[in-house]
Design an enzyme around this catalytic site. Structure first.
Site, mmCIF file in Angstrom:
data_model
loop_
_atom_site.group_PDB
_atom_site.id
_atom_site.type_symbol
_atom_site.label_atom_id
_atom_site.label_comp_id
_atom_site.label_asym_id
_atom_site.label_seq_id
_atom_site.Cartn_x
_atom_site.Cartn_y
_atom_site.Cartn_z
ATOM 1 N N GLU A 136 65.553 71.360 -52.742
ATOM 2 C CA GLU A 136 65.271 70.086 -52.081
ATOM 3 C C GLU A 136 65.958 70.126 -50.723
ATOM 4 O OE1 GLU A 136 63.180 68.062 -53.155
ATOM 5 O OE2 GLU A 136 62.936 68.804 -55.203
ATOM 6 N N CYS B 104 67.654 63.165 -46.025
ATOM 7 C CA CYS B 104 66.577 64.134 -45.796
ATOM 8 C C CYS B 104 65.211 63.481 -45.633
ATOM 9 C CB CYS B 104 66.539 65.156 -46.937
ATOM 10 S SG CYS B 104 66.314 64.425 -48.577
#
Length: 488
Positions: free
Chosen positions: A213, A251
């Site tokens: 991720e 993110c």
């Protein structure tokens, strides 16, 4: 150099627990998920205080993003666990008749979760839910950049969960390196692409499957909106998706905005108004914006702004308090596209706005850059929505809101290309830490007599027929109800 004392022994104890079979029992899985709920409920104060110490998060933001979301995910897993664990029937071709088949989910074994500092509890416990629900034993390596959170995480997990099945190992990069040298059955890593490559390289030595991720530059396409309500909702949601979540250190936060030149002034003017309305005249004093994680990251962001042409593009904000690790919400208009701020993931409260002649140009702009973790688009134009869906690639695509996809258990969270691969959340977390074993059962009643030599043309025709039709078709052809297809 840091060293993990007794690491081999700890991992062997975890493996022994897995081999005992107890983690496969539904009662064990449920008990651990219930214990996690107790941890979050009873240690809420410690968690909130640790997040305040490490990142300066307001308690409301901390609960929203790191406690509430995990509580929701645990309850979702408890509700779906029996169904997730059940085997699924599989349809077989006629060549396998008479037989039945099913897919049986089984845990992978010993898994490693390496989490990031920006959501030290959420990014540790969210994948842990799936790993436990799937019946694995787990090691969590939290980030050393959020030491108070890592310490609370280690202490609370030790106090509430099965220590022979779930461990938290603290430490810096050298500890991470030692962990990566071990053999795992699965690794889930959240962090930068640079470290992601290190994780993949280490995992390759043992052929360990990896879920990464990562991040990337998530764009927001903002179409011209005529309604004042639509404009207000757009601005509020942009602020929430940039400055209102960990000071942009996320993110899936908006990294830059794409907008038509003719709508730019309205957008900037309204953003300035709502920044003051939401965060106050002095955002630092309201404590509604988190701090930058450390001095190194703050200086990195400062250097992004210090490029002369970038500094000239600042239209709002830009002040930096190095002593308090605070950066004011900052808006830039048309910084040079070759500047670092437009080529590196910003990961902070700096928001460039790039103007285009027409909003449709945003599609080519996005396609010319690495595939992002998320694309946001604010528009009522159904044709533009369709083009963004069909012509761009990203981990997710969200229309008319930001960040909300992270809390949706029914859709997967993950990237594509340089923004990562693999996915989790909800049932997808369970699947990430599960192997679906194919189980097929036949009896001795009959067999396909022409499966063995000697070969001849008749057997060739039989194979052509059996691979061309399913069982029902062959029955109908035999009964004369259906005609045989012509040879292709």
């Amino acid at each position: 150099m840091e060293a993990v004392s007794g690491l081999e022994g700890e991992l062997e104890e975890l493996r022994e627990t897995f081999r005992s079979g107890k983690t496969k029992e539904v009662t064990w899985r449920r008990s651990q998920l219930q214990a996690l709920l107790s941890l979050l409920r009873e240690r809420e104060g410690e968690i909130l205080e640790a997040l305040k110490q490490d990142i300066g998060k307001h308690p409301v933001e901390s609960y929203r993003d790191e406690i509430g979301t995990v509580v929701k995910s645990v309850n979702y897993a408890l509700g779906g666990l029996n169904q997730w664990m059940s085997s699924k029937k599989a349809k077989l071709p006629i060549v396998a008749f008479p037989a039945t088949a099913e897919l049986v989910p089984e845990p992978l074994g010993l898994v490693l979760i390496i989490s990031s500092w920006n959501f030290p509890f959420g990014l540790s416990l969210e994948p842990l839910i799936g790993a436990i629900a799937a019946g694995n034993v787990v090691v969590i390596k939290p980030s050393e950049l959020a030491p108070a959170s890592a310490s609370v995480l280690a202490n609370t997990v030790h106090s509430y969960l099965d220590n022979k099945a779930v461990q938290v190992i603290q430490g810096g990069p050298s500890v991470g390196d030692q962990l990566l040298q071990q053999k795992w059955d699965k690794i889930l890593f959240t962090g930068s692409a640079r470290v992601g490559k290190i994780v993949m390289t280490a995992a390759a030595k043992h052929l360990t499957p990896v879920t990464l991720e990562l991040g990337g530059k998530c764009p927001a396409v903002v179409d011209e909106l005529s309604s004042s309500w639509d404009i207000e909702m757009t601005i509020r949601r942009i602020l929430a998706g940039k400055f209102g979540i960990c000071a942009g250190q996320v993110c899936i936060g908006i990294d830059y905005i794409l907008v038509e030149e003719k709508f730019k002034s309205t957008l900037v003017q309204q953003m300035e108004v709502f920044i003051k309305k939401v965060f106050g005249e002095d955002p630092k004093e309201t404590n509604s914006i988190a701090r930058i994680i450390n001095k190194n990251h703050l200086m990195r962001l400062k250097n992004l702004l210090d490029e002369p042409l970038v500094k000239a593009s600042i239209v709002y904000g830009g002040s930096i308090d190095e002593d308090h690790l605070f950066i004011e919400p900052t808006i830039l208009v048309d910084p040079p596209l070759k500047a670092a701020i437009m080529n590196e993931e910003i990961f902070g409260p700096l928001l460039p706005i790039i103007t285009l002649e027409k909003i449709e140009d945003s599609i080519e702009f996005i396609k010319s850059r690495p595939r992002p973790l998320t694309i946001y688009a604010f528009t009522k134009n159904e044709k533009l929505k369709g083009r963004l869906i069909s012509e761009t690639s990203s981990g997710s695509l969200i229309f008319n809101d930001t960040i909300i996809q992270y809390v949706a258990d029914s859709i997967p969270f993950g990237g594509v290309g340089e923004s990562g691969f693999g996915r989790y959340h909800g049932k997808f977390s369970f699947d990430t830490f599960t192997h679906e074993k194919a189980v097929m059962k036949r009896n001795f009643l009959t067999d396909v007599w022409f499966r063995l030599p000697p070969w001849n043309d008749h057997k060739l025709e039989l194979f052509r027929s059996i691979y061309r039709y399913d069982y029902l078709d062959l029955v109908l052809i035999t009964l004369g109800i259906k005609k045989k297809a012509k040879k292709s």
